[in-house]
Design an enzyme around this catalytic site. Structure first.
Site, PDB file in Angstrom:
ATOM      1  N   ASP A 249      34.797  70.296  68.695  1.00 22.56           N
ATOM      2  CA  ASP A 249      35.817  69.276  68.901  1.00 22.56           C
ATOM      3  C   ASP A 249      35.940  68.899  70.369  1.00 22.56           C
ATOM      4  O   ASP A 249      35.488  69.634  71.262  1.00 22.56           O
ATOM      5  CB  ASP A 249      37.179  69.771  68.403  1.00 22.56           C
ATOM      6  CG  ASP A 249      37.280  69.767  66.881  1.00 22.56           C
ATOM      7  OD1 ASP A 249      36.395  69.179  66.243  1.00 22.56           O
ATOM      8  OD2 ASP A 249      38.239  70.354  66.351  1.00 22.56           O
ATOM      9  N   LYS A 271      37.695  64.007  68.207  1.00 24.51           N
ATOM     10  CA  LYS A 271      38.731  63.280  67.481  1.00 24.51           C
ATOM     11  C   LYS A 271      39.915  63.120  68.420  1.00 24.51           C
ATOM     12  O   LYS A 271      40.314  64.062  69.097  1.00 24.51           O
ATOM     13  CB  LYS A 271      39.167  64.017  66.215  1.00 24.51           C
ATOM     14  CG  LYS A 271      38.153  63.973  65.083  1.00 24.51           C
ATOM     15  CD  LYS A 271      38.683  64.667  63.857  1.00 24.51           C
ATOM     16  CE  LYS A 271      37.714  64.575  62.696  1.00 24.51           C
ATOM     17  NZ  LYS A 271      37.574  63.208  62.187  1.00 24.51           N
ATOM     18  N   GLY A 302      39.392  73.512  68.356  1.00 25.36           N
ATOM     19  CA  GLY A 302      40.414  73.966  69.272  1.00 25.36           C
ATOM     20  C   GLY A 302      41.549  74.629  68.510  1.00 25.36           C
ATOM     21  O   GLY A 302      41.879  74.251  67.393  1.00 25.36           O
ATOM     22  N   ALA A 333      47.811  76.305  69.375  1.00 18.89           N
ATOM     23  CA  ALA A 333      48.439  75.801  70.593  1.00 18.89           C
ATOM     24  C   ALA A 333      49.926  76.111  70.645  1.00 18.89           C
ATOM     25  O   ALA A 333      50.489  76.314  71.729  1.00 18.89           O
ATOM     26  CB  ALA A 333      48.214  74.295  70.704  1.00 18.89           C
ATOM     27  N   MET A 384      50.041  66.752  68.771  1.00 19.70           N
ATOM     28  CA  MET A 384      49.621  65.358  68.936  1.00 19.70           C
ATOM     29  C   MET A 384      50.823  64.419  69.019  1.00 19.70           C
ATOM     30  O   MET A 384      50.842  63.342  68.425  1.00 19.70           O
ATOM     31  CB  MET A 384      48.682  64.948  67.782  1.00 19.70           C
ATOM     32  CG  MET A 384      47.396  65.771  67.744  1.00 19.70           C
ATOM     33  SD  MET A 384      46.425  65.549  66.239  1.00 19.70           S
ATOM     34  CE  MET A 384      47.291  66.637  65.096  1.00 19.70           C
TER      35      MET A 384
END
Length: 464
Positions: A249, A271, A302, A333, A384
């Site tokens: 990624d 992406k 990730g 994350a 995101m």
């Protein structure tokens, strides 16, 4: 990289050492491990140096070296420990085109000698560009403790056997053979019956691998973690080291990709929300194609592969294609960002649940149960969410969220360039626009940093 590491063949080559005392003695001890012809230039060698020279039949010339003496020498060491004498010797060596090292003088040296871990013929060289010799020695000590003494006999037997191993084609089959020898069968034979049966073991391993035929391809779906290589799992690092093809990624940094084999094929399939993306069908097709060709494919994502990583779609495609696959989890994350600000994602008396949300999906901004999320004490990790900040802010305020609710944004969590923006819901859009982060951002709704604000590098501070 200023100093390029190489391994120089010194067999039959002449190496010159100039000096009378401890510096020359240290270099001589090291160079006696090689097959070089050694010459020491020492007008008045101290007793320890003289004894070592005599014990190993090293050539001793009791005068200063001339330029003619140094013509044709492979390497030269200025080891007087006295600046003027070292400079004179180095100048003579350079005048006849000889590479010279001046002990403890990086600027005057054409090369540096690294710290060395010796398991002949396995040799590990550790360099710090001359900046931190103490650090290099500490790394050497750590490796000395970890590497078994039996590594030398294993490698010597393996080196002699290499022509036989050419019966296997280059690539995965040959690597699998050597991995079997060095990490499984070889150490077991060495421990149980000794070095004399290693050659027999090698022939037996080779026969088994020849009879096994072509290996079957497979795919490992692996979470690389938030970006810091030290936060990868040990299993993820092992798989990355073994992979033939790495399909990765956009969020997987170069520091992690560098852990793969140099010969591996790298396929970026980036992406980006509301930006250019590799279609999922193309990613699935690439995994299947390479696995069917017998490759060990690593689908490197990730964070954690199962958190907004479209894992189910890829696993389903591999299953339908009859490809063997497995999943290796990684640190997501949200966990990395919470660790950065020193906060727990859950806390007794505050929130008994935790939402992991994506700010957008394939259809655009994602809708959620805003009313529930807007309740006092709610905590959510929003992935995101950078470009959807105004949408998120509006939905939450519209459904009753308190404008003073803390919001912390962590850019590039766990990486060297990580940055933190501590704000509140009613200032979210304005503060984020002012900070203008360029990297991936994890939004922690309902959490403020635990550390004092002045101890945290923030996005807004860097702009001031």
């Amino acid at each position: 990289m200023q100093h390029f590491p190489i391994f120089l063949d010194l067999q039959g080559q002449t190496v010159a050492i100039a000096g009378n005392g401890e510096f020359a003695l240290a270099k001589l001890r090291l160079l006696l491990k090689t097959q070089a012809r050694l010459t020491v230039y020492a007008p008045a060698p101290e007793a320890d140096l003289r004894a070592l020279i005599a014990a190993h039949a090293v050539t001793l010339i009791q005068r200063a070296a001339t330029a003619d003496d140094l013509t044709g020498v492979a390497l030269a060491y200025a080891a007087h420990g006295e600046a003027q004498a070292d400079a004179q010797f180095a100048a003579r060596a350079r005048s006849v085109g000889v590479l010279v090292n001046v002990v403890d003088n990086l600027e005057a040296s054409a090369f540096i000698t690294p710290a060395i871990v010796d398991r002949d013929p396995v040799t590990i060289a550790i360099g710090t560009e001359g900046a931190a010799p103490v650090l290099a020695r500490a790394i050497k000590t750590d490796l000395e403790e970890k590497l078994p003494q039996g590594l030398g006999p294993l490698a010597r037997a393996g080196k002699l056997f290499r022509p036989h191993a050419e019966a296997l084609p280059q690539g995965r089959r040959r690597r699998d053979f050597w991995a079997d020898y060095y990490f499984e069968t070889g150490p077991q034979v060495l421990a149980e019956v000794g070095e004399e049966l290693l050659e027999h073991a090698l022939h037996d391993i080779l026969r088994r691998h020849l009879e096994a035929g072509e290996p079957q391809g497979r795919v490992d779906l692996v979470g690389a973690g938030p970006g810091d290589p030290e936060l990868m799992t040990q299993r993820a690092r092992r798989l990355l080291d073994r992979a033939d093809v790495v399909i990765h990624d956009r969020l997987v940094p170069a520091a992690i990709l560098e852990l793969a084999r140099r010969e591996a094929q790298f396929i970026p399939v980036g992406k980006e929300g509301f930006g250019p993306s590799t279609p999922q069908d193309q990613i699935n097709a690439a995994m299947i194609r390479h696995a069917r060709n017998g490759a060990h494919v690593l689908r490197l994502k990730g964070g954690d592969a199962s958190v907004f990583g479209r894992l189910d779609e890829e696993a389903e495609a591999l299953t339908e294609a009859g490809i063997d696959w497995a999943v290796t989890p990684g640190i997501t994350a949200a966990s990395a960002a919470a660790a950065v600000i020193g906060r727990s994602l859950t806390q007794r008396g505050r929130n008994s649940d935790l939402r992991l949300l994506t700010a957008h999906d394939i259809n655009g901004f994602a809708d959620h149960d805003w009313r529930s999320l807007a309740r006092n004490g709610s905590v959510a990790a929003i992935y995101m969410g950078k470009r959807a900040a105004r949408f998120l802010q509006g939905r939450l305020l519209m459904h009753g969220a308190d404008g003073a609710t803390p919001v912390t944004l962590v850019e590039n969590a766990s990486r060297p360039d990580q940055r933190i923006l501590a704000t509140r819901l009613d200032r979210l859009t304005a503060d984020l626009a002012a900070a203008a982060p360029s990297g991936p951002v994890l939004t922690l709704f309902g959490l403020a940093p635990a550390k004092a604000a002045e101890t945290l590098p923030t996005l807004l501070e860097e702009m001031a």
